[in-house]
Design a protein around this motif. Structure first.
Motif, PDB file in Angstrom:
ATOM      1  N   GLY A 124       0.719  -1.215   0.013  1.00  0.00           N
ATOM      2  CA  GLY A 124      -0.025  -0.124  -0.035  1.00  0.00           C
ATOM      3  C   GLY A 124       0.979   1.240   0.125  1.00  0.00           C
ATOM      4  N   ILE A 167      -0.436  -0.825   5.419  1.00  0.00           N
ATOM      5  CA  ILE A 167      -1.565  -0.255   5.500  1.00  0.00           C
ATOM      6  C   ILE A 167      -2.646  -1.362   5.766  1.00  0.00           C
ATOM      7  CG2 ILE A 167      -0.889   1.590   4.084  1.00  0.00           C
ATOM      8  CD1 ILE A 167      -3.275   0.829   2.128  1.00  0.00           C
ATOM      9  N   LYS A 168      -3.973  -0.986   6.550  1.00  0.00           N
ATOM     10  CA  LYS A 168      -4.897  -1.843   6.632  1.00  0.00           C
ATOM     11  C   LYS A 168      -5.513  -2.192   5.617  1.00  0.00           C
ATOM     12  CE  LYS A 168      -6.070   0.642  10.448  1.00  0.00           C
ATOM     13  NZ  LYS A 168      -7.068   1.375  11.143  1.00  0.00           N
ATOM     14  N   GLY A 169      -5.688  -1.224   4.638  1.00  0.00           N
ATOM     15  CA  GLY A 169      -6.556  -1.607   3.498  1.00  0.00           C
ATOM     16  C   GLY A 169      -5.755  -2.070   2.338  1.00  0.00           C
TER      17      GLY A 169
END
Lengths: 185, 289
Positions: A124, A167-169
């Motif tokens: 990310g 990143i989380k996404g």
């Protein structure tokens, strides 16, 4: 620079992608402000003005096989000054993606851009040391040695990240790559 | 005054001192920064090289998050700034394109496009030069203000692409002398410095030589890539060009911090490859003593 090629007009109809680009350069009057403003023409095989002319005259192979768009440092000097407001820098970047799609570009430049985006696809965000190492290994491992002094200085200054900033996404980002045809690896 | 803060990848690594000094300066100026939650890389030039739609989609995911925050975005890296601003403007204008891009987003979709701004713009135009509390004027510093490419180009931004002034005015406000510097918007080659290193070193040499010839004793920048080449690569540029520059390269936010009396630890001066220690000791303190 390849003047003879410029004279052989209209060998065949342009591809869909190049026909679209041709429309965007239709108002070019060959004034050469782009080439005069470009800081890197000496490393190009065709100047930006010549590329415009080659597009207008359907010299697709010459355009897509050219070094010009890979040398372009995307500084936007040409676009800022074009009296016809042609987005020349964006056009150079577009030529890169068309050239890749049509298989023109097996060069080191493409390796760099692909490695960059495969890192973004996974984490990310960018992880610079991984990019340097992967790029160095696929192009010129000796060059990695040349980068060592700068790498060490950056290390001492606390400027190198060793762990990816995940990143989380990540899944969302991966899906963006997957949904955009031709993106990513 | 509150902005959605997009540090971008460089400010967490190679440009750490830009991040820490900017945050410290913003705090002093009463600018609140809300870091964008779970932001992703803007794609820089590699994304658009592979596929223009990919570049727009990566930017759109960040823009959609900012939209939910209901704030304007501050993007200190000009590469991110240009990419995000350009995406925001083109997606606001072209509804069909926005729909196509939204189809690639799994999370929040983009409705309206938020405003994307560079910190120089915010400091000069929102805060205002008159409202910068200067405690220790930078007398004795002769600064070449180097804007590079993407802060002002292609056009339509907050400053003039041919002869920008915002950083010069800022430096004068801080008490420094902004030397006339004809290469203030010349390109350093940062975007191609890995695949085309020779070219970037050549361009950077010209900028450093011109700064020196303009009588500058340091250079102010607002871009991590410009900084990497002018500062970190300076010894390499010197070796290649057969010249010695020994020119400290500081982020404009570091110079602001010095003048505003911000704790030097937050300014990260020790992270610079070309140390500004002797410049600050000999030129600055002498002039203020």
């Amino acid at each position: 620079m390849a003047d003879q090629k410029i004279l052989r007009l209209g060998e065949k109809a342009p591809s869909e992608e190049m026909a679209a680009l041709k429309e965007t350069v239709a108002s070019c009057m060959q004034c050469g402000t782009c080439s005069a403003s470009c800081p890197v023409t000496r490393a190009m095989d065709y100047t930006p003005r010549e590329i415009m002319r080659l597009i207008m005259t359907d010299m697709e192979e010459a355009v897509l096989g050219s070094q010009t768009m890979w040398v372009c440092a995307s500084c936007y000097s040409c676009a800022a000054r074009c009296p016809r407001d042609i987005e020349i820098t964006d056009l150079m970047l577009r030529l890169r993606s068309i050239a890749i799609k049509k298989g023109y570009q097996p060069r080191a430049d493409v390796a760099f851009y692909r490695h960059f985006m495969s890192i973004v696809r996974r984490y990310g965000r960018m992880l610079e040391p991984e990019l340097m190492i992967r790029y160095g290994l696929t192009t010129n491992p000796l060059k990695l040695l040349g980068m060592a002094p700068i790498g060490l200085t950056m290390l001492r200054r606390g400027k190198l990240a060793f762990k990816p900033d995940l990143i989380k996404g990540r899944r969302e980002v991966r899906e963006i790559f997957d949904r955009v045809e031709g993106g990513g690896e | 005054m509150k902005y959605a803060y997009y540090p971008g990848c460089s400010l967490g690594a190679a440009a750490r001192e830009y991040d820490s000094s900017l945050r410290a300066v913003c705090q002093r100026l009463g600018i609140e920064l809300a870091e964008i939650e779970d932001w992703n890389c803007c794609g820089a030039t590699p994304a658009t090289t592979l596929d223009p739609l990919l570049s727009l989609a990566l930017a759109a995911r960040d823009l959609a998050t900012v939209e939910r925050q209901g704030l304007a975005m501050m993007a200190p890296c000009p590469g991110c700034y240009k990419n995000l601003r350009k995406a925001s403007l083109s997606l606001a204008k072209d509804e069909e394109l926005r729909q196509r891009v939204n189809e690639t987003l799994g999370g929040a979709k983009l409705q309206r496009s938020p405003e994307v701004r560079h910190p120089l713009d915010i400091i000069v135009n929102d805060v205002g030069l008159d409202n910068i509390p200067v405690e220790k004027p930078l007398q004795g510093l002769k600064v070449a203000c180097y804007y590079g490419c993407a802060i002002t180009r292609p056009r339509g931004g907050f400053d003039n692409p041919e002869n920008p002034q915002s950083m010069d005015r800022l430096m004068e406000t801080l008490g420094a002398e902004a030397v006339p510097f004809p290469y203030k918007t010349k390109c350093c080659g940062g975007a191609v410095f890995l695949p085309r290193e020779e070219l970037a070193l050549e361009l950077t040499a010209k900028i450093l030589a011109k700064a020196k010839a303009s009588g500058a004793n340091c250079v102010a920048v607002g871009c991590p890539l410009c900084h990497l080449l002018l500062d970190m690569y300076q010894f390499k540029v010197e070796a290649r060009a057969g010249m010695t520059f020994n020119l400290p390269i500081l982020y404009f936010s570091q110079l602001m911090g010095l003048a505003m009396g911000v704790d030097e630890k937050e300014l990260g001066l020790e992270r610079l490859a070309v140390s500004p220690a002797s410049l600050l000791r000999e030129e600055w303190t002498q002039a203020t003593a």
